[in-house]
Write a protein that holds these residues in place. Structure first.
Motif, mmCIF file in Angstrom:
data_model
loop_
_atom_site.group_PDB
_atom_site.id
_atom_site.type_symbol
_atom_site.label_atom_id
_atom_site.label_comp_id
_atom_site.label_asym_id
_atom_site.label_seq_id
_atom_site.Cartn_x
_atom_site.Cartn_y
_atom_site.Cartn_z
ATOM 1 N N SER A 1 3.376 1.078 13.516
ATOM 2 C CA SER A 1 3.090 0.719 15.052
ATOM 3 C C SER A 1 4.208 -0.082 15.810
ATOM 4 O O SER A 1 4.289 -0.079 16.975
ATOM 5 N N GLU A 2 5.169 -0.716 14.714
ATOM 6 C CA GLU A 2 6.324 -1.434 15.410
ATOM 7 C C GLU A 2 7.203 -1.670 14.487
ATOM 8 O O GLU A 2 6.965 -1.255 13.304
ATOM 9 N N LYS A 3 8.264 -2.199 14.905
ATOM 10 C CA LYS A 3 9.685 -2.382 13.827
ATOM 11 C C LYS A 3 9.336 -3.410 12.693
ATOM 12 O O LYS A 3 9.711 -3.290 11.609
ATOM 13 N N PHE A 4 8.770 -4.591 13.075
ATOM 14 C CA PHE A 4 8.231 -5.551 12.148
ATOM 15 C C PHE A 4 6.915 -5.852 12.008
ATOM 16 O O PHE A 4 6.302 -6.678 12.870
ATOM 17 N N PRO A 5 6.066 -4.885 11.404
ATOM 18 C CA PRO A 5 4.532 -4.903 11.366
ATOM 19 C C PRO A 5 4.169 -6.325 10.815
ATOM 20 O O PRO A 5 4.833 -6.887 10.238
ATOM 21 N N GLY A 6 2.814 -6.480 11.129
ATOM 22 C CA GLY A 6 2.139 -7.590 10.685
ATOM 23 C C GLY A 6 1.574 -7.380 9.416
ATOM 24 O O GLY A 6 1.153 -6.258 8.933
ATOM 25 N N GLN A 7 0.728 -8.194 8.905
ATOM 26 C CA GLN A 7 0.163 -8.325 7.390
ATOM 27 C C GLN A 7 -0.797 -7.269 7.475
ATOM 28 O O GLN A 7 -1.029 -6.555 6.327
ATOM 29 N N PRO A 8 -1.871 -7.278 8.246
ATOM 30 C CA PRO A 8 -3.023 -6.287 8.281
ATOM 31 C C PRO A 8 -2.333 -4.930 8.023
ATOM 32 O O PRO A 8 -3.017 -3.982 7.220
ATOM 33 N N GLU A 9 -1.450 -4.410 8.781
ATOM 34 C CA GLU A 9 -0.874 -3.048 8.757
ATOM 35 C C GLU A 9 -0.236 -2.914 7.444
ATOM 36 O O GLU A 9 -0.165 -1.619 6.943
ATOM 37 N N ILE A 10 0.544 -3.945 6.955
ATOM 38 C CA ILE A 10 1.108 -3.596 5.720
ATOM 39 C C ILE A 10 0.193 -3.383 4.438
ATOM 40 O O ILE A 10 0.363 -2.603 3.626
ATOM 41 N N GLU A 11 -0.871 -4.296 4.635
ATOM 42 C CA GLU A 11 -1.980 -3.935 3.474
ATOM 43 C C GLU A 11 -2.688 -2.681 3.536
ATOM 44 O O GLU A 11 -2.719 -2.054 2.647
ATOM 45 N N GLN A 12 -2.794 -2.181 4.966
ATOM 46 C CA GLN A 12 -3.424 -0.719 4.887
ATOM 47 C C GLN A 12 -2.432 0.226 4.544
ATOM 48 O O GLN A 12 -2.848 1.051 3.764
ATOM 49 N N TRP A 13 -1.097 0.071 4.588
ATOM 50 C CA TRP A 13 -0.079 0.856 4.307
ATOM 51 C C TRP A 13 0.089 0.779 2.747
ATOM 52 O O TRP A 13 -0.113 1.974 1.853
ATOM 53 N N LEU A 14 -0.111 -0.118 2.038
ATOM 54 C CA LEU A 14 -0.458 -0.213 0.524
ATOM 55 C C LEU A 14 -1.717 0.481 0.084
ATOM 56 O O LEU A 14 -1.678 1.154 -0.986
ATOM 57 N N HIS A 15 -2.598 0.274 0.701
ATOM 58 C CA HIS A 15 -4.057 1.221 0.434
ATOM 59 C C HIS A 15 -3.885 2.598 0.419
ATOM 60 O O HIS A 15 -4.186 3.423 -0.222
ATOM 61 N N TYR A 16 -2.919 3.223 1.754
ATOM 62 C CA TYR A 16 -2.445 4.341 1.973
ATOM 63 C C TYR A 16 -1.643 4.953 0.596
ATOM 64 O O TYR A 16 -2.031 6.040 0.296
ATOM 65 N N VAL A 17 -0.818 4.333 0.182
ATOM 66 C CA VAL A 17 0.109 4.597 -1.002
ATOM 67 C C VAL A 17 -0.919 4.636 -2.275
ATOM 68 O O VAL A 17 -0.891 5.706 -2.905
ATOM 69 N N THR A 18 -1.583 3.983 -2.316
ATOM 70 C CA THR A 18 -2.739 3.795 -3.719
ATOM 71 C C THR A 18 -3.661 5.079 -3.521
ATOM 72 O O THR A 18 -3.723 5.599 -4.784
ATOM 73 N N ASP A 19 -4.011 5.266 -2.547
ATOM 74 C CA ASP A 19 -4.842 6.573 -2.296
ATOM 75 C C ASP A 19 -4.249 7.919 -2.552
ATOM 76 O O ASP A 19 -4.630 8.878 -3.245
ATOM 77 N N GLN A 20 -2.913 7.973 -2.077
ATOM 78 C CA GLN A 20 -2.205 9.140 -1.842
ATOM 79 C C GLN A 20 -1.979 9.509 -3.470
ATOM 80 O O GLN A 20 -1.579 10.658 -3.812
ATOM 81 N N LEU A 21 -1.367 8.424 -4.150
ATOM 82 C CA LEU A 21 -0.993 8.516 -5.326
ATOM 83 C C LEU A 21 -2.085 8.491 -6.562
ATOM 84 O O LEU A 21 -1.760 8.402 -7.616
ATOM 85 N N GLU A 22 -3.154 8.443 -5.776
ATOM 86 C CA GLU A 22 -4.493 8.073 -6.939
ATOM 87 C C GLU A 22 -4.177 6.952 -7.970
ATOM 88 O O GLU A 22 -4.447 7.614 -8.991
ATOM 89 N N LEU A 23 -4.190 5.809 -7.757
ATOM 90 C CA LEU A 23 -4.068 5.114 -8.512
ATOM 91 C C LEU A 23 -4.853 3.921 -8.754
ATOM 92 O O LEU A 23 -4.836 2.935 -9.398
ATOM 93 N N ARG A 24 -5.865 4.012 -7.858
ATOM 94 C CA ARG A 24 -7.245 2.997 -7.831
ATOM 95 C C ARG A 24 -7.726 2.982 -9.418
ATOM 96 O O ARG A 24 -8.141 1.807 -9.799
ATOM 97 N N ASP A 25 -8.073 4.062 -9.850
ATOM 98 C CA ASP A 25 -8.649 4.027 -11.050
ATOM 99 C C ASP A 25 -7.769 3.684 -12.242
ATOM 100 O O ASP A 25 -8.119 3.494 -13.607
ATOM 101 N N ASP A 26 -6.576 3.361 -12.012
ATOM 102 C CA ASP A 26 -5.550 3.244 -13.075
ATOM 103 C C ASP A 26 -5.567 1.588 -12.949
ATOM 104 O O ASP A 26 -4.615 0.979 -13.782
ATOM 105 N N TYR A 27 -6.394 0.986 -12.218
ATOM 106 C CA TYR A 27 -6.185 -0.541 -12.099
ATOM 107 C C TYR A 27 -7.659 -1.327 -12.474
ATOM 108 O O TYR A 27 -8.753 -0.579 -12.377
ATOM 109 N N THR A 28 -7.526 -2.302 -13.204
ATOM 110 C CA THR A 28 -8.613 -3.278 -13.206
ATOM 111 C C THR A 28 -8.483 -4.489 -12.383
ATOM 112 O O THR A 28 -7.274 -5.293 -12.661
ATOM 113 N N PHE A 29 -9.386 -4.886 -11.445
ATOM 114 C CA PHE A 29 -8.955 -5.771 -10.575
ATOM 115 C C PHE A 29 -9.852 -7.388 -10.739
ATOM 116 O O PHE A 29 -10.637 -7.201 -11.653
#
Length: 298
Positions: free
Chosen positions: A84-112
């Protein structure tokens, strides 16, 4: 994961164990899985994000241009996300990493919500025996730690802080539910990048603020334009260029030092630095003159 019955309790057997679910950890789990290895990740936090999970303090945001702070091994993954902008804030960055996790189907490969308590290498077997704080034991050939350099807060620094009557908050462990600062007296210790972000964000809300500073910092105004379809198309179409450029620059940005200090006249130096100043980014530090790091005149 494969469980083998070893007395007195079951042991998880892996080819590779990855510690951390931040930018590096997610990448490692994905690449090792693509190699066909039996890999699993462990994360102390409740979800993915790493630095961007823990550091959710007011004002936290990229100091790098968003379109280069991305994975460059997968063009579809890169183009599937628009900032949404050149230097996004933390909430958007966290959302991006959720996007990556879901696109690469990584969630089941982790224990939190799990910390690694110990890891002992067996010289005879060439394997690691790892224990978690939940009581799990893992036997793994490879142990890859992606805990990061920003993951361990200094929480016990000042004499008498245990008897302080107010609330003590650490930026790298900022509560998810937030902290009420409106109208309160607030002290901020430190003016690194994080301190500057916190100060300028909460200053309009607090009743009174005092900043404790050891060494003054030099900072410049951040130019942070909003991004829309035009900007998204601009950097999406530069995927190959960015992928081929970023790994080979001095700092891993898309820009680099272009001129030697001695090769320019004082007027040319001034013009060059003015152009960089107007960019409002780390370019002033990382793409002006390399001599900035070694020569007092520069």
């Amino acid at each position: 994961m494969t469980l083998t019955a070893d007395a007195p309790s079951a042991t998880t057997t892996l080819d590779a164990l990855v510690i951390g679910a931040g930018v590096a950890g997610l990448y490692q789990v994905y690449q090792l899985r693509e190699l066909g290895l039996n890999v699993h990740g462990y994360e102390a936090g409740g979800d993915v994000g790493g630095t961007w999970y823990w550091n959710r303090y007011p004002g936290a945001r990229f100091d790098s241009e968003a379109y280069i702070y991305q994975y460059l091994f997968n063009e579809e993954l890169y183009k599937g996300w628009s900032w949404s902008e050149k230097f996004p804030g933390q909430p958007e960055i966290e959302q991006w990493l959720h996007y990556v996790t879901d696109q690469l189907e990584l969630r089941d490969d982790y224990t939190f919500n799990t910390r690694i308590q110990s890891a002992v290498f067996n010289e005879d077997t060439g394997r690691w025996l790892v224990a978690t704080d939940t009581g799990e034991t893992i036997d793994t050939r490879l142990l890859i730690t992606c805990a990061g350099m920003l993951s361990a807060p200094r929480t016990d620094v000042f004499d008498g802080q245990e008897s302080f009557g107010g609330q003590i908050v650490f930026t790298s462990r900022w509560p998810k539910e937030g902290v009420e600062v409106k109208g309160k007296s607030v002290a901020v210790i430190g003016t690194g990048a994080t301190g500057i972000q916190v100060i300028q964000t909460i200053a309009p809300e607090v009743g009174h603020m005092k900043v404790f500073i050891r060494t003054p910092q030099y900072s410049i105004p951040m130019k942070n334009p909003k991004y829309g379809p035009v900007e998204h198309e601009w950097y999406h179409n530069r995927f190959a260029e960015i992928r081929d450029t970023v790994p080979h620059t001095f700092t891993g940005f898309e820009y680099d030092f272009e001129h030697a200090w001695a090769d320019l006249t004082p007027e040319q130096r001034h013009e060059h630095i003015n152009q960089i100043w107007e960019d409002g980014s780390l370019k002033l530090w990382l793409a002006s003159f390399a001599e900035l790091f070694s020569e007092q005149e520069a």
